[in-house]
Enzyme design. Structure first.
Site, PDB file in Angstrom:
ATOM      1  N   ASP A 174      -5.165   9.506   9.596  1.00 29.57           N
ATOM      2  CA  ASP A 174      -3.847   9.035   9.988  1.00 29.57           C
ATOM      3  C   ASP A 174      -3.371   9.640  11.299  1.00 29.57           C
ATOM      4  O   ASP A 174      -3.643  10.801  11.607  1.00 29.57           O
ATOM      5  CB  ASP A 174      -2.833   9.363   8.880  1.00 29.57           C
ATOM      6  CG  ASP A 174      -3.117   8.583   7.614  1.00 29.57           C
ATOM      7  OD1 ASP A 174      -3.370   7.372   7.729  1.00 29.57           O
ATOM      8  OD2 ASP A 174      -3.117   9.183   6.528  1.00 29.57           O
ATOM      9  N   GLU A 177       0.863  -1.173   0.000  1.00 30.38           N
ATOM     10  CA  GLU A 177       0.000   0.000   0.000  1.00 30.38           C
ATOM     11  C   GLU A 177       0.905   1.231   0.000  1.00 30.38           C
ATOM     12  O   GLU A 177       1.642   1.459   0.954  1.00 30.38           O
ATOM     13  CB  GLU A 177      -0.890  -0.038   1.243  1.00 30.38           C
ATOM     14  CG  GLU A 177      -1.973   1.011   1.287  1.00 30.38           C
ATOM     15  CD  GLU A 177      -2.795   0.898   2.555  1.00 30.38           C
ATOM     16  OE1 GLU A 177      -3.099   1.951   3.150  1.00 30.38           O
ATOM     17  OE2 GLU A 177      -3.119  -0.235   2.978  1.00 30.38           O
TER      18      GLU A 177
END
Length: 259
Positions: A58, A47
């Site tokens: 995040d 990824e």
């Protein structure tokens, strides 16, 4: 056949491990070295993060990596050029993970075209509304045989999960918790119950569990309850500590995971 579908068709009994890193961090030109090192070490799928200035899902580790990548000058165009340069060497599936704003700015159709040219098999766009996915993105992505991977969380309703399962292909990204990315020492009873609930739904698509996986305990829990696990923050930290030396970072990660 799309490499993502091929991976899961060929790996029904395996416990897959996928890793995330942010392109352009810690070094601008390190993307190819990281991907090829992962492939040599047996990572099943990579990824690749597209750096963005406001990565809402995040945690601090990946936010810091994205900031560094942007300072280094990483752009989506540069990333595609780096990936295209190693396309013939990469056999494992590559999935781009990025937020909607840079992709819209680049152009959805051009993004899909560039993915094909660069050997990318799928994309994860965490802030893509599902209606926009169905009406705007999916028709174009399908033309290019590109898989758009959707996320589910413990808060996602069963009705919504089944709707996602019916309208996507490749795999479902099963977020272990509703919080941001980051490492956890273990998955509590609530998360384990969530894993069991999703297993009992007998979904059409395979699932990969991500967020919070950083040691042997969390890795086993994820791999026991899905097709495999995705590790992000832990590897990003180790890659930074190793000053971009992917082989060293992977060796340290495997020690932590007891692999």
């Amino acid at each position: 056949m799309n490499k993502i579908n091929q991976l899961f068709d060929n790996s029904k009994e395996k416990k897959l491990l996928s890793l995330y890193f942010c392109a352009g961090s810690p070094t601008l030109e390190g993307t190819a070295d990281v991907i090829l090192a992962m492939q040599r070490k047996g990572i099943a799928m990579v990824e690749v993060g597209i750096p963005f200035s406001d990565p809402l899902a995040d945690g601090p580790v990946i936010q810091t990596a994205a900031t560094q990548a942007l300072k280094n000058g990483m752009t989506l165009s540069k990333l595609f050029a780096q990936l295209e340069a190693i396309k013939d060497q990469v056999e494992i599936p590559l999935v781009l993970m990025g937020y909607l704003n840079p992709i819209l700015h680049y152009g959805i159709e051009q993004f899909c075209q560039s993915c094909v040219k660069a050997g990318v098999s799928g994309a994860i766009i965490p802030d893509l509304p599902f209606d926009d996915y169905l009406n705007l993105v999916k028709p174009i992505a399908d033309q290019y045989d590109l898989r758009i991977i959707m996320l589910i969380t413990p808060e996602t309703s069963e009705e919504r999960i089944r709707f996602i399962d019916d309208h996507t292909d490749g795999f479902i990204y099963m977020v272990s918790s509703a919080s941001i990315t980051g490492t956890q020492k273990s998955f509590d009873d609530q998360k384990q119950a969530y894993f069991r609930k999703i297993n009992a739904m007998n979904l059409r698509n395979p699932r990969m569990i991500g967020f919070g996986i950083s040691n042997a305990q969390t890795l086993k829990a994820a791999q026991d309850n899905a097709a495999g696990a995705i590790i992000g923050s832990k590897f990003v930290s180790l890659l930074d500590e190793a000053h971009g030396d992917a082989e060293k970072a992977l060796d340290t990660l495997f020690e932590a995971l007891e692999l």
